[in-house]
Design an enzyme around this catalytic site. Structure first.
Site, mmCIF file in Angstrom:
data_model
loop_
_atom_site.group_PDB
_atom_site.id
_atom_site.type_symbol
_atom_site.label_atom_id
_atom_site.label_comp_id
_atom_site.label_asym_id
_atom_site.label_seq_id
_atom_site.Cartn_x
_atom_site.Cartn_y
_atom_site.Cartn_z
ATOM 1 N N LYS A 84 0.839 -1.198 0.000
ATOM 2 C CA LYS A 84 0.000 0.000 0.000
ATOM 3 C C LYS A 84 0.874 1.248 0.000
ATOM 4 O O LYS A 84 1.890 1.292 0.692
ATOM 5 C CB LYS A 84 -0.840 0.067 1.278
ATOM 6 C CG LYS A 84 -2.002 -0.887 1.362
ATOM 7 C CD LYS A 84 -2.754 -0.640 2.672
ATOM 8 C CE LYS A 84 -3.956 -1.532 2.805
ATOM 9 N NZ LYS A 84 -4.648 -1.347 4.105
ATOM 10 N N ARG A 102 -13.674 13.753 10.810
ATOM 11 C CA ARG A 102 -14.816 14.588 10.401
ATOM 12 C C ARG A 102 -16.094 13.816 10.690
ATOM 13 O O ARG A 102 -16.035 12.623 11.014
ATOM 14 C CB ARG A 102 -14.727 14.889 8.903
ATOM 15 C CG ARG A 102 -14.931 13.625 8.064
ATOM 16 C CD ARG A 102 -14.873 13.879 6.586
ATOM 17 N NE ARG A 102 -15.277 12.683 5.841
ATOM 18 C CZ ARG A 102 -14.475 11.660 5.568
ATOM 19 N NH1 ARG A 102 -13.224 11.687 5.946
ATOM 20 N NH2 ARG A 102 -14.908 10.600 4.901
ATOM 21 N N GLY A 124 -8.017 3.032 -1.528
ATOM 22 C CA GLY A 124 -7.709 1.907 -2.408
ATOM 23 C C GLY A 124 -6.695 2.236 -3.486
ATOM 24 O O GLY A 124 -6.225 1.360 -4.196
#
Ligand code: MV4
Length: 685
Positions: free
Chosen positions: A158, A292, A165
């Site tokens: 990653k 958030r 993604g």
């Protein structure tokens, strides 16, 4: 509590914040761009400030304009909503510097969660479970390969700066590691200007389970249980629910406490979400933290009975949170679906246009609809194309699912294509009803849940024909009323023929199919605009049919053979000038669309953006990749151009086998809607 706040957002979240503020007696200031001058959130607020042109980077993303609007209107605080500047630490700091309260977490907390690898280090220190892996600074290929061996294949590479993604690669065997690593580093460098990667154990069939946390400025931090958001398409959430199917009380407590630890580790204040990835055994691992309020917060509100925006306002004003952990409890089950203007038949490309007709489920005890639009508003290419969130709640998952299915049957949108049918098919799917949810659900069941452009069924053809006949009667009556001779036989609409029984032929196109429906009438002496009595012939079958208009919204009571039903058929003029009839009647959620065929009809190809010999931009955007060279031979469906628009990447495909004569733009170019992007020579030319 604040006297006045500025809502630095638009659409449904702006309306939602304004609604709670109004209930608390807090005055509200809306901001709007050129495209939102007449938007619902502007009408709902006490006052509104124009902040610039439609593109978000010239309006909703310009911190100075938002702070200036707060200053000039005397707003004491700014609510950022989600998206836009809601997770922008610099904006939060600029608010504080201007003496305006940013309704959200401290800037340092936002920054701490901004980097994947930094976040993981903090979580490790807070003893929050992480996926077994490596996220260190040594990025030498040899070390990373050794770490992959230690972790055990398959592994996932990653991009540290990545998200959603992007920049992820699954590596099944050691032999493929080096090449995959190089590719992942290149992609990360190109997309995030940072080629740092982390290597993790790849979890198969994972679930996305997130925990709502809330902290105040008095040292209290608690969790409001979990949401399962595994039903996603290309990392976009489609259906969310709370609580998570199959969750045990023990695991709920463990995940909640882990989430609170994560929040405390970064000195969190306000509403936040800790996202976990869970494997089929139920083991869960920290994925990321969103600093958030999230789109899907309503399902948490429905099962806890709390208003999280009220909590945000109170905590930002320095108050203690209204409840303690012990006082919070789960009651029932809730689902949320995101109704999007997107076209399943064009790979879910956003569908822009005017909402000619918008009928959303009525707000009632078990159903809540959060939307920022009304009938007649437009979905524009400038912003996220979400039309509404439909939220349902009931005593348990099965009851809530029944509410969801009913709410989707009540959902009618004409003027843009939508994902209503996808939502309904998922909600109707036995695997979904059984709670067999994981991030691969849609892909695994794509054949059943992703709608194909199917030809309308016989009932839709009959109902559209009845609607057309009623329309004719109204048009004829209008002509008669303006004529010096209202009784003239030329105003008859009973298909009168000089030499035979009256009949009319109505020609429809649906999918690739064209069908003629013949309507035969009994001679009528008076022109009745509100009823039709006839015999329909289509596809070799006949049926007695009648319609009685009910109201002025396209509804009518229809009798087809021995079946009586209430139908609604909405006629509208499509962007290519053709007349579309969308049939809503107890059948396919999302309606069935028929094109009225007349000689002036344009070709379908022209309507689809492929004309002459090229590929055109379906909406304004930025070219981010040109995947072909001049002179290259391509096959139908081969990716040709990647366009960024409406916060998403859209891959435009070769419309047929052929040759790319010339690419007309390069990566980085901005292009208007309809711009020719490629000169293309079809093979058969
Ligand atoms: C994973 C994973 C499997 N194994 N990590 C996707 C984006 C980001 N949220 C993390 N994601 C994943 N990380 C390991 N070690 C599978 C995904 C993943 C996913 C995660 C949550 C929700 C939807 C997803 C869709 C595809 C892949």
């Amino acid at each position: 509590m604040f006297g006045k706040i500025l809502v630095a957002n638009r659409g449904e979240i702006a309306c939602r914040v304004i609604r709670t503020a109004r209930r608390l007696g807090v005055r509200t200031v809306a901001v709007y761009s050129d495209a939102d001058r007449h938007a619902r959130h502007v009408a709902m607020a006490d006052e509104a400030v124009h902040i610039g042109p439609a593109p978000a980077r010239e309006s909703y993303l310009v911190a100075e304009k938002l702070i200036e609007a707060a200053r000039t209107t005397g707003a004491e605080a700014i609510h950022p909503g989600y998206g836009f500047l809601s997770e922008n630490a610099a904006f939060a700091e600029a608010c504080a510097a201007a003496g305006i309260v940013f309704i959200g977490p401290p800037p340092a907390a936002i920054r701490a969660m901004g980097s994947k690898s930094e976040a993981k280090k903090l979580m490790e220190a807070a003893r929050v479970p992480l996926v077994p892996g490596y996220h260190g600074d040594d990025q030498s290929p040899a070390l990373l390969a050794r770490e992959a061996e230690r972790i055990g294949y398959p592994v996932l590479i990653k991009a540290s700066a990545g998200g959603g993604g992007k920049g992820m690669r699954v590596v099944e065997t050691p032999a493929k590691f080096a090449e995959s690593l190089a590719g992942a580093q290149r992609e990360a460098k190109a997309a995030f200007a940072d080629d740092h990667v982390l290597v993790e154990k790849y979890l198969t069939r994972p679930r996305h389970i997130e925990v709502q946390v809330f902290a105040d400025t008095h040292g209290t931090c608690l969790y409001l249980f979990e949401r399962d958001c595994s039903i996603q398409r290309r990392h976009q959430k489609v259906i969310e629910e709370a609580p998570a199917p199959g969750m045990t009380a023990e695991r709920r407590k463990a995940m909640g406490e882990a989430a609170v630890s994560a929040a405390r580790a970064i000195g969190y204040v306000g509403a936040g979400t800790v996202e976990f990835i869970a494997d089929p055994s139920g083991a869960f691992y920290f994925m990321e933290m969103n600093t958030r309020l999230q789109v899907e917060h309503p399902v948490t509100e429905m099962i806890t009975g709390q208003d999280l925006v009220e909590w945000q306002l109170r905590v930002a004003a320095g108050e203690r949170m209204p409840l303690t952990q012990e006082e919070l409890a789960i009651k029932g089950h809730a689902f949320e679906v995101r109704l999007y203007a997107e076209d399943p038949s064009r790979n879910f490309l956003p569908s822009v246009g005017r909402l000619v007709h918008l009928a959303l489920p009525r707000d009632r005890l078990h159903v809540r609809v959060d939307t920022g639009v009304r009938s007649g508003d437009s979905v524009t290419p400038y912003y996220d194309p979400m039309i509404a969130k439909i939220i349902v709640h009931d005593q348990d998952r099965a009851a809530a699912l029944r509410r969801l299915r009913q709410a989707l049957r009540e959902t009618e949108v004409v003027g843009v294509r939508t994902n209503t049918a996808l939502l309904a098919r998922i909600a109707e799917h036995p695997a979904f009803a059984a709670g067999e949810v994981d991030t691969g659900f849609i892909e695994r069941h794509r054949a059943e849940v992703i709608p194909r452009a199917e030809a309308a069924d016989e009932r839709a053809l009959a109902l559209a024909t009845l609607a057309r006949l009623l329309e004719w009667r109204q048009e004829a009556q209008a002509r008669a009323a303006q004529s010096p001779d209202p009784a003239s036989p030329w105003h008859r609409v009973d298909g009168w023929r000089l030499n035979g029984a009256g009949h009319d032929d109505i020609r429809w196109k649906s999918g690739e199919r064209e069908v003629i429906v013949t309507a035969r009438y009994q001679p009528a002496d008076a022109l009745d605009t509100d009823t039709v009595d006839c015999r329909l012939e289509l596809d070799g079958t006949q049926m007695d049919a009648s319609a009685v208009r009910e109201g002025t919204d396209g509804s009518f009571r229809a009798t087809l053979g021995t079946t009586v039903m209430l139908a609604r058929v909405i006629a509208s003029t499509a962007s290519d000038g053709g007349r579309d009839y969308v049939v809503f009647a107890g059948g396919a959620p999302g309606g069935q669309t028929l094109r009225l065929v007349d000689q002036r009809d344009v070709s379908a190809a022209e309507a689809a953006g492929v004309h002459g010999g090229g590929l055109t931009a379906p909406m304004p955007g930025k070219i981010i990749d040109v995947k072909v060279r001049d002179g290259e031979t391509v096959s139908r469906g081969q990716p040709v151009i990647v366009l960024e628009a409406m916060k998403m990447e859209h891959t435009l495909l070769a419309p047929a086998d052929g040759t790319v004569k010339k690419t007309l733009y390069a990566a980085g170019d901005q292009v208007p809607e309809g711009a020719d992007l490629v000169e293309f020579e079809p093979a058969e030319a």
